[in-house]
Scaffold this motif. Structure first.
Motif, PDB file in Angstrom:
ATOM      1  N   UNK A  89       6.538  -8.476  47.508  1.00  0.00           N
ATOM      2  CA  UNK A  89       6.545  -7.173  48.316  1.00  0.00           C
ATOM      3  C   UNK A  89       6.198  -5.925  47.445  1.00  0.00           C
ATOM      4  N   UNK A  90       5.875  -5.618  46.647  1.00  0.00           N
ATOM      5  CA  UNK A  90       5.512  -4.691  45.587  1.00  0.00           C
ATOM      6  C   UNK A  90       6.485  -2.903  45.557  1.00  0.00           C
ATOM      7  N   UNK A  91       6.049  -3.129  47.236  1.00  0.00           N
ATOM      8  CA  UNK A  91       6.644  -1.444  47.310  1.00  0.00           C
ATOM      9  C   UNK A  91       7.453  -1.656  47.984  1.00  0.00           C
ATOM     10  N   UNK A  92       8.415  -2.655  48.559  1.00  0.00           N
ATOM     11  CA  UNK A  92       9.382  -2.163  49.141  1.00  0.00           C
ATOM     12  C   UNK A  92      10.879  -2.756  47.955  1.00  0.00           C
ATOM     13  N   UNK A  93       9.974  -4.149  47.000  1.00  0.00           N
ATOM     14  CA  UNK A  93      11.339  -4.785  46.413  1.00  0.00           C
ATOM     15  C   UNK A  93      11.859  -3.356  45.698  1.00  0.00           C
ATOM     16  N   UNK A  99      14.987   1.597  41.842  1.00  0.00           N
ATOM     17  CA  UNK A  99      14.966   1.733  42.461  1.00  0.00           C
ATOM     18  C   UNK A  99      13.387   1.062  43.181  1.00  0.00           C
ATOM     19  N   UNK A 100      13.043   0.954  43.991  1.00  0.00           N
ATOM     20  CA  UNK A 100      11.881   0.359  45.228  1.00  0.00           C
ATOM     21  C   UNK A 100      11.050   1.609  45.003  1.00  0.00           C
ATOM     22  N   UNK A 101       9.464   1.202  45.399  1.00  0.00           N
ATOM     23  CA  UNK A 101       8.059   2.708  45.480  1.00  0.00           C
ATOM     24  C   UNK A 101       9.258   3.464  46.933  1.00  0.00           C
ATOM     25  N   UNK A 189       1.135  -8.560  35.206  1.00  0.00           N
ATOM     26  CA  UNK A 189       0.411  -8.676  36.790  1.00  0.00           C
ATOM     27  C   UNK A 189       1.280  -7.430  37.739  1.00  0.00           C
ATOM     28  N   UNK A 190       2.299  -7.361  37.493  1.00  0.00           N
ATOM     29  CA  UNK A 190       3.532  -6.340  38.123  1.00  0.00           C
ATOM     30  C   UNK A 190       3.371  -5.073  37.202  1.00  0.00           C
ATOM     31  N   UNK A 191       3.655  -4.129  38.175  1.00  0.00           N
ATOM     32  CA  UNK A 191       4.144  -2.638  37.339  1.00  0.00           C
ATOM     33  C   UNK A 191       5.497  -2.708  37.296  1.00  0.00           C
ATOM     34  N   UNK A 192       5.964  -2.496  35.222  1.00  0.00           N
ATOM     35  CA  UNK A 192       7.620  -2.098  35.514  1.00  0.00           C
ATOM     36  C   UNK A 192       7.260  -1.242  34.644  1.00  0.00           C
ATOM     37  N   UNK A 193       8.637  -0.407  34.974  1.00  0.00           N
ATOM     38  CA  UNK A 193       9.193   0.598  33.959  1.00  0.00           C
ATOM     39  C   UNK A 193       8.935   0.107  32.849  1.00  0.00           C
ATOM     40  N   UNK A 194       8.744   1.507  31.167  1.00  0.00           N
ATOM     41  CA  UNK A 194       8.649   1.624  29.868  1.00  0.00           C
ATOM     42  C   UNK A 194      10.448   0.727  29.161  1.00  0.00           C
TER      43      UNK A 194
END
Length: 250
Positions: A89-93, A99-101, A189-194
């Motif tokens: 659940x990449x939007x809520x996790x 922060x989550x999305x 494969x997952x969006x991770x902040x810089x």
């Protein structure tokens, strides 16, 4: 970037005139940036041309929490359970203390409300995570699609609000130095902040492919990622732009 944007605006005005439309002045262009140095630097050229630039703290990137300065490989190795939750659940996790999305979307609600009240063209320069949420809201994307949205740094994305479905088109930025168009991080494969540092909903929507058919006389919104004129090298996702254009409105 600034020159490409201004040429595009002038070209749309001339195209309207060539089609027999009125020779009306362009709407004023306002610029919002986050408080990060690179986003401010991105706006410097336009500021020097006399355009209004305003820094907005709400446009800070998604807060990475404990993942700040960690590579994706290290995150996968040290937090496999969190990675599994994120992939489910990449939007809520949210990672620990991050922060989550969804959290980011809630933070951006005042910006979205103010954006919708704008009568002038608006260029937003922010991190890619912020653009994902704004684009998702404006283009009615499904919440689950928002974390995977991608914005090429050598393009500006213009969104044109319409009565039923907003339209989006891309404005290419020519001759951008290759070092300002980094590829995606290897192996992730997952969006991770810089890893360089922190800076940062959309309501659910229907993911739409941008339509290359802008209509004159309607509000517009544009987004971009690459920036020329950096005095410091950009981090992943830095210097992304969103332009809300209301030029040539009848």
């Amino acid at each position: 970037m600034g020159r490409a944007l201004l040429q595009h605006r002038d070209g749309e005005k001339q195209g309207l005139i060539d089609r027999g439309g009125p020779d009306v002045p362009l709407k004023p262009l306002k610029i919002w940036t986050s408080t990060r140095r690179r986003t401010i630097e991105t706006a410097d050229w336009l500021y020097d041309q006399g355009y209004s630039v305003r820094q907005r703290t709400q446009l800070s990137q998604l807060n990475p929490g404990v993942c700040e300065k960690m590579s994706e490989r290290r995150i996968r190795a040290e937090m496999p359970e969190e990675v599994a939750k994120h992939e489910a659940d990449p939007y809520h996790h949210r990672y620990p203390r991050a922060e989550s999305y969804h959290d980011l979307a809630v933070r951006l609600e005042p910006i979205i409300l103010e954006l919708e009240r704008q009568q002038d063209d608006l260029l937003i320069i922010a991190h890619e995570s912020v653009l994902r949420v704004l684009y998702g809201y404006l283009m009615a994307c499904n919440a689950t699609d928002i974390p995977s949205l991608s914005f090429p740094r050598n393009e500006i994305i213009e969104i044109i609000p319409a009565s039923y479905n907003n339209e989006a088109t891309s404005i290419p930025i020519p001759d951008l130095p290759p070092e300002l168009i980094p590829s995606s991080p290897e192996d992730l494969a997952i969006p991770v902040p810089p890893s360089e540092g922190p800076s940062g909903t959309a309501t659910p929507m229907v993911l739409g492919t941008p339509k290359i058919s802008p209509k004159s006389g309607t509000p517009r919104i544009t987004m971009t990622s690459p920036r020329n004129g950096y005095s410091t090298p950009p981090g992943p996702g830095e210097g992304s732009l969103l332009l809300v254009e209301r030029a040539l409105r009848d």
